[in-house]
Design a protein around this motif. Structure first.
Motif, short mmCIF file in Angstrom:
data_model
loop_
_atom_site.label_atom_id
_atom_site.label_comp_id
_atom_site.label_asym_id
_atom_site.label_seq_id
_atom_site.Cartn_x
_atom_site.Cartn_y
_atom_site.Cartn_z
N VAL A 1 0.85 -1.19 0.00
CA VAL A 1 0.00 0.00 0.00
C VAL A 1 0.88 1.24 0.00
O VAL A 1 1.80 1.35 0.81
CB VAL A 1 -0.92 0.00 1.24
N TRP A 2 0.61 2.16 -0.92
CA TRP A 2 1.37 3.41 -0.96
C TRP A 2 0.38 4.56 -0.82
O TRP A 2 -0.37 4.88 -1.74
CB TRP A 2 2.15 3.55 -2.26
N GLY A 3 0.36 5.15 0.37
CA GLY A 3 -0.55 6.25 0.63
C GLY A 3 0.19 7.58 0.68
O GLY A 3 1.38 7.64 0.98
N ILE A 4 -0.54 8.64 0.38
CA ILE A 4 0.06 9.98 0.41
C ILE A 4 -0.97 10.95 0.95
O ILE A 4 -2.16 10.88 0.62
CB ILE A 4 0.54 10.38 -1.01
N ASP A 5 -0.52 11.84 1.81
CA ASP A 5 -1.40 12.83 2.44
C ASP A 5 -1.77 13.91 1.43
O ASP A 5 -0.90 14.50 0.80
CB ASP A 5 -0.69 13.44 3.66
N THR A 6 -3.05 14.17 1.29
CA THR A 6 -3.49 15.22 0.37
C THR A 6 -3.28 16.62 0.94
O THR A 6 -3.38 17.60 0.20
CB THR A 6 -4.98 15.06 0.05
N ALA A 7 -3.06 16.72 2.24
CA ALA A 7 -2.96 18.00 2.96
C ALA A 7 -4.29 18.75 2.98
O ALA A 7 -4.34 19.92 3.33
CB ALA A 7 -1.86 18.88 2.39
N ILE A 8 -5.38 18.08 2.60
CA ILE A 8 -6.72 18.68 2.66
C ILE A 8 -7.30 18.40 4.03
O ILE A 8 -7.25 17.27 4.52
CB ILE A 8 -7.62 18.12 1.55
N ARG A 9 -7.86 19.42 4.65
CA ARG A 9 -8.43 19.29 5.98
C ARG A 9 -9.86 19.85 5.97
O ARG A 9 -10.25 20.58 5.06
CB ARG A 9 -7.58 20.05 7.02
N GLY A 10 -10.63 19.51 7.00
CA GLY A 10 -12.00 20.00 7.05
C GLY A 10 -12.78 19.35 8.17
O GLY A 10 -12.20 18.88 9.16
N THR A 11 -14.09 19.33 8.01
CA THR A 11 -14.97 18.72 9.01
C THR A 11 -16.00 17.85 8.30
O THR A 11 -16.30 18.04 7.12
CB THR A 11 -15.70 19.77 9.85
N LYS A 12 -16.53 16.91 9.07
CA LYS A 12 -17.58 16.03 8.58
C LYS A 12 -18.69 15.97 9.63
O LYS A 12 -18.42 15.66 10.80
CB LYS A 12 -17.02 14.63 8.32
N THR A 13 -19.91 16.29 9.22
CA THR A 13 -21.06 16.20 10.11
C THR A 13 -21.72 14.84 9.91
O THR A 13 -22.13 14.51 8.80
CB THR A 13 -22.08 17.31 9.82
N THR A 14 -21.76 14.05 10.94
CA THR A 14 -22.34 12.71 10.83
C THR A 14 -23.68 12.67 11.55
O THR A 14 -23.84 12.04 12.59
CB THR A 14 -21.38 11.67 11.43
N ARG A 15 -24.64 13.39 10.98
CA ARG A 15 -25.98 13.42 11.56
C ARG A 15 -26.97 12.84 10.55
O ARG A 15 -26.79 12.97 9.36
CB ARG A 15 -26.40 14.85 11.93
N GLY A 16 -27.98 12.23 11.04
CA GLY A 16 -28.98 11.66 10.16
C GLY A 16 -28.67 10.21 9.85
O GLY A 16 -27.76 9.59 10.41
N THR A 17 -29.42 9.65 8.92
CA THR A 17 -29.24 8.27 8.55
C THR A 17 -28.87 8.18 7.09
O THR A 17 -28.97 9.14 6.34
CB THR A 17 -30.55 7.47 8.78
N GLY A 18 -28.44 7.01 6.68
CA GLY A 18 -28.03 6.82 5.29
C GLY A 18 -26.53 6.80 5.15
O GLY A 18 -25.79 7.40 5.94
#
Length: 400
Positions: free
Chosen positions: A73-90
């Motif tokens: 596996v060769w992974g690389i950091d995108t340097a992209i940051r942010g937030t994720k709201t995990t509300r609701g269903t689906g």
């Protein structure tokens, strides 16, 4: 600007400071992927590039690096940051990762030579804040290869790999995170694979190219589901392929002088007067190459049909005789025609044939053939005691 009031009235001035409104500007993140090819005498059949991209992201952590290497596996950091709201269903409200299909990229060197390669995003990785031990580690449609589940860390980390062939678009998601607070994305990695061209068919040099993915929510190339907010909305991957080649010709001492003679010697002519059908000589050499190369012929005496000529240096007015020049290099073939380089004829004025190899050729016994045949031999025998001579030059150009 200087403002002056000349009225005698006492004025009450109200200062309003209005914010400047700028149009939204799309941000972009850049990552750089590099690979190189260096021929290896211990692995002459090698036809692949070595990934030289510096480790970053989850795979760069000392505790995880060995696992990434072991799993390929060769992974690389995108340097992209942010937030994720995990509300609701689906599924889209869980941790959701939609990944694009394979892309064909053209990379170009300084001379304008183009080759195609393929990049596949085969997985992703993330680290989020507010780790909760009840959160699952499984991701639908993917296999988790790294995780800190069950640790006392204050963040959750996953690195996962797609279960499909990564040719088309695919999505993976967690089914256990709902109705949580906003989560900070501290790290967002992509796991990629490169399908590179055959370096043995490429010119030496540095080839570059790029491709850009949109990233965010629905409709993006990389879709992180609903409720996501990122500091960048595009990701550009820059590719650098470097090709290094080896090339060497080794001739035995005295190879600057070739003497033609009949097969089996001159006894049939001297004892029985039987003219030989040809005068020949083979000049051996050893070839080392991983590079495509061309060979061109130059003659001191060039005949109208493109062959080199030998001239009678003893008898004035004697006709020049044609000399056939051939090249034999086992395991080498004409890149355009696909013809093996066995008794390959060379002539003046022909487009210099370009040869290629299927593997790194090491100390390959090869030869240059010289021959005068048929009527030209009898023509030479009409001038006994004469000395026929000509200079022939072969230019091997590997563009190293």
């Amino acid at each position: 600007m200087t403002m002056q009031f000349t009225a005698t009235l006492r004025l009450a001035l109200l200062a309003l400071v209005l914010p400047l409104l700028w149009p939204a500007v799309a941000e972009a993140a850049d990552i750089h992927v590099s690979a190189e090819f260096v021929p290896n005498a211990h692995d002459p059949n090698k036809r692949t590039f070595d990934n030289t991209t510096p480790w970053s992201g989850l795979c760069s952590h000392p505790v995880h690096n060995a696992s990434c290497v072991a799993r390929g596996v060769w992974g690389i950091d995108t340097a992209i940051r942010g937030t994720k709201t995990t509300r609701g269903t689906g599924n889209r409200n869980d941790f959701y990762f939609g990944m694009p299909g394979a892309r064909r990229i053209t990379v170009t060197d300084a001379a304008g030579n183009n080759v195609d390669m393929v990049v596949r995003i085969v997985g992703m990785g993330y680290r989020i804040a507010a780790y909760n031990g009840s959160e699952g580690i499984e991701l639908a449609n993917c296999t988790v290869v790294l995780t800190n589940f069950g640790s006392a860390a204050d963040s959750a980390m996953r690195l996962f790999h797609r279960n499909d062939d990564s040719e088309g678009a695919s999505a993976c998601w967690s089914g256990a995170v709902n109705n949580r607070d906003d989560r900070t994305i501290h790290e967002l990695d992509i796991v990629y694979e490169l399908e590179t061209p055959n370096p043995l068919a490429m010119e030496v040099g540095i080839y570059t190219g790029s491709t850009t993915y949109s990233i965010g929510g629905a409709g993006m190339d990389i879709d992180l589901g609903d409720g996501v907010s990122l500091d960048d909305d595009t990701l550009t991957m820059h590719f650098t392929l470097e090709v290094k080649h080896a090339f060497r010709l080794t001739f035995p001492p005295g190879s600057d002088r070739v003497i033609l003679s009949p097969r089996g010697g001159w006894s049939q002519w001297a004892d029985h007067g039987r003219a030989p059908s040809s005068l020949e000589q083979q000049l051996p050499f050893n070839l080392d190459t991983s590079a495509p190369f061309s060979v061109s012929l130059q003659c001191e005496i060039a005949l109208a049909d493109g062959r080199c000529g030998l001239r009678n240096r003893s008898t004035a007015g004697a006709e020049d005789v044609p000399l056939e020049v051939t090249l034999t290099m086992p395991g080498v073939r004409d890149q355009t025609l696909g013809r093996d380089a066995v008794d390959y004829p060379l002539t003046v004025g022909m487009a210099a044939p370009k040869f290629t190899v299927e593997s790194y050729v090491l100390q390959r016994p090869s030869r240059i053939g010289f021959a005068v045949r048929g009527e030209a031999v009898r023509q030479m025998l009409d001038h006994p005691g004469s000395h026929y001579q000509g200079v022939v030059t072969l230019l091997f150009d590997a563009d190293l």
